[in-house]
Design an enzyme around this catalytic site. Structure first.
Site, mmCIF file in Angstrom:
data_model
loop_
_atom_site.group_PDB
_atom_site.id
_atom_site.type_symbol
_atom_site.label_atom_id
_atom_site.label_comp_id
_atom_site.label_asym_id
_atom_site.label_seq_id
_atom_site.Cartn_x
_atom_site.Cartn_y
_atom_site.Cartn_z
ATOM 1 N N ASP A 74 0.814 -1.208 0.000
ATOM 2 C CA ASP A 74 0.000 0.000 0.000
ATOM 3 C C ASP A 74 0.851 1.263 0.000
ATOM 4 O OD1 ASP A 74 -2.228 -1.576 -0.019
ATOM 5 O OD2 ASP A 74 -2.814 -1.192 2.062
ATOM 6 N N GLU A 148 -4.461 9.710 4.748
ATOM 7 C CA GLU A 148 -4.718 10.553 5.909
ATOM 8 C C GLU A 148 -3.745 11.708 6.054
ATOM 9 O OE1 GLU A 148 -1.638 7.900 6.783
ATOM 10 O OE2 GLU A 148 -3.647 7.040 7.035
ATOM 11 N N ASP A 177 -1.063 11.863 21.871
ATOM 12 C CA ASP A 177 0.189 11.773 21.112
ATOM 13 C C ASP A 177 0.025 12.360 19.713
ATOM 14 O OD1 ASP A 177 1.473 10.579 23.208
ATOM 15 O OD2 ASP A 177 1.546 8.574 22.328
ATOM 16 N N THR A 188 -8.940 2.269 6.751
ATOM 17 C CA THR A 188 -8.401 0.926 7.001
ATOM 18 C C THR A 188 -6.888 0.970 7.212
ATOM 19 O OG1 THR A 188 -8.243 0.565 4.602
ATOM 20 C CG2 THR A 188 -10.223 -0.246 5.712
ATOM 21 N N GLY A 189 -6.332 2.174 7.417
ATOM 22 C CA GLY A 189 -4.898 2.318 7.613
ATOM 23 C C GLY A 189 -4.556 2.691 9.049
ATOM 24 N N SER A 191 -5.604 5.046 10.954
ATOM 25 C CA SER A 191 -6.781 5.310 11.784
ATOM 26 C C SER A 191 -7.342 4.024 12.381
ATOM 27 C CB SER A 191 -7.860 6.021 10.957
ATOM 28 O OG SER A 191 -9.045 6.198 11.700
ATOM 29 N N SER A 193 -5.737 1.300 13.103
ATOM 30 C CA SER A 193 -4.850 0.800 14.143
ATOM 31 C C SER A 193 -4.998 1.589 15.442
ATOM 32 C CB SER A 193 -3.396 0.855 13.673
ATOM 33 O OG SER A 193 -2.934 2.183 13.593
#
Length: 292
Positions: A74, A148, A177, A188-189, A191, A193
């Site tokens: 990706d 993002e 943080d 699905t990236g 964010s 996690s």
């Protein structure tokens, strides 16, 4: 017909698949233009029928290309977004990486991919981008991202406080943080996690997800993508990290930042049978738990 091929790094176990891809393209009279940095890595490893045409930057691309093929994961496909820019060149990701939400076509499907290109039997999914505005130049002439935008503290520095506003109206103060604003594609990236929700690509929304927030009642929120989201930063450190996908810059906490939906979109190529739901099931192993 002509296509562009981009990749970051050549690995020895990719040799057979790359050779097969180039052979299939040539057999179907599809001319492959190879990114210069990648060509320099493979020219001694791959057999070419003739010297292939090379491209080095987006200025050498135009709308006569059928697509740009990304060989990798990706992250590699995200690089191609800054290559095609606003040109109407769809992106096709062949997964030489690991999970592969965006580059979801397997390397074993090379023959099927080339046949789809030749016969125009593929599907194009239009994806929105996120655009960054600031009061100082950031990210050159590509201030946008497919996945993002993120604000993050530097290394081991203490948490930062991020005041977020929707169209000028106060939303929340995030003591964390960092903070992510993800497109539906990016849901699905990074964010995801950080416990953000999965959002369908055509949902017309942004996901605002805090990174390790201090207050447990602070949760991700989904907002319409016609909002302009602006930020004010506080913290003990004088600077913080600002990112667009995998690109990053260190900026002062006095900077003014705002994100909105980009004016143009990109298209991702998929084979007819590979839709978003199937990708979710395959990549997240949904429905495969024998206990259910």
């Amino acid at each position: 017909m002509k296509v562009a091929i981009y990749s970051r790094v050549f690995e020895s176990d990719q040799k057979e698949d790359i050779q097969r891809l180039l052979k299939e393209l040539s057999a179907n009279n599809i001319r492959a233009y190879i990114y210069r940095g990648f060509y320099e890595q493979i020219k001694e490893q791959i057999q070419f029928d003739e010297e292939p045409p090379i491209f080095h930057s987006s200025e050498e691309l135009d709308d006569t290309f059928e697509c740009m093929i990304s060989l990798g994961g990706d992250g590699t496909l995200l690089d191609t977004v800054t290559m095609v820019r606003e040109l109407p060149i769809p992106l096709l990701g062949i997964n030489f990486g690991r999970l592969g939400f965006l580059a979801s076509i397997g390397r074993e499907e090379v023959e099927t991919v080339v046949a789809s290109l030749k016969n125009h039997t593929y599907v194009e999914d239009e994806r929105t981008l996120i655009h960054l505005d600031s009061n100082m130049p950031l990210f050159g002439d590509t201030p946008y991202a497919l996945n993002e935008f993120a604000i993050h503290k530097l290394d081991t520095s203490s948490m930062i406080k991020i005041h977020a506003y929707l169209n000028g109206e106060f939303l929340n103060s995030y003591w964390a943080d960092g903070l992510i604003v993800a497109t539906p594609t990016g849901s699905t990236g990074y964010s995801l996690s950080c416990n953000g929700p999965v959002v369908f690509p055509d949902s017309g929304s942004f996901v605002i997800t805090p990174v390790a927030p201090h207050n447990l009642n602070v949760r991700p929120i989904v907002v319409p993508d016609n909002n302009i989201i602006s930020f004010e930063i506080e913290g003990r450190a004088d600077s913080f990290l600002c990112t667009l996908d995998s690109r990053k810059e260190i900026v002062s906490k006095t900077i003014q930042l705002a994100v909105k939906k980009e004016e143009f979109t990109v298209s991702l190529i998929r084979l007819n049978e590979n839709n978003f739901l199937q990708t979710l099931r395959n990549k997240l192993s949904w429905g495969l738990d024998r206990r259910n």
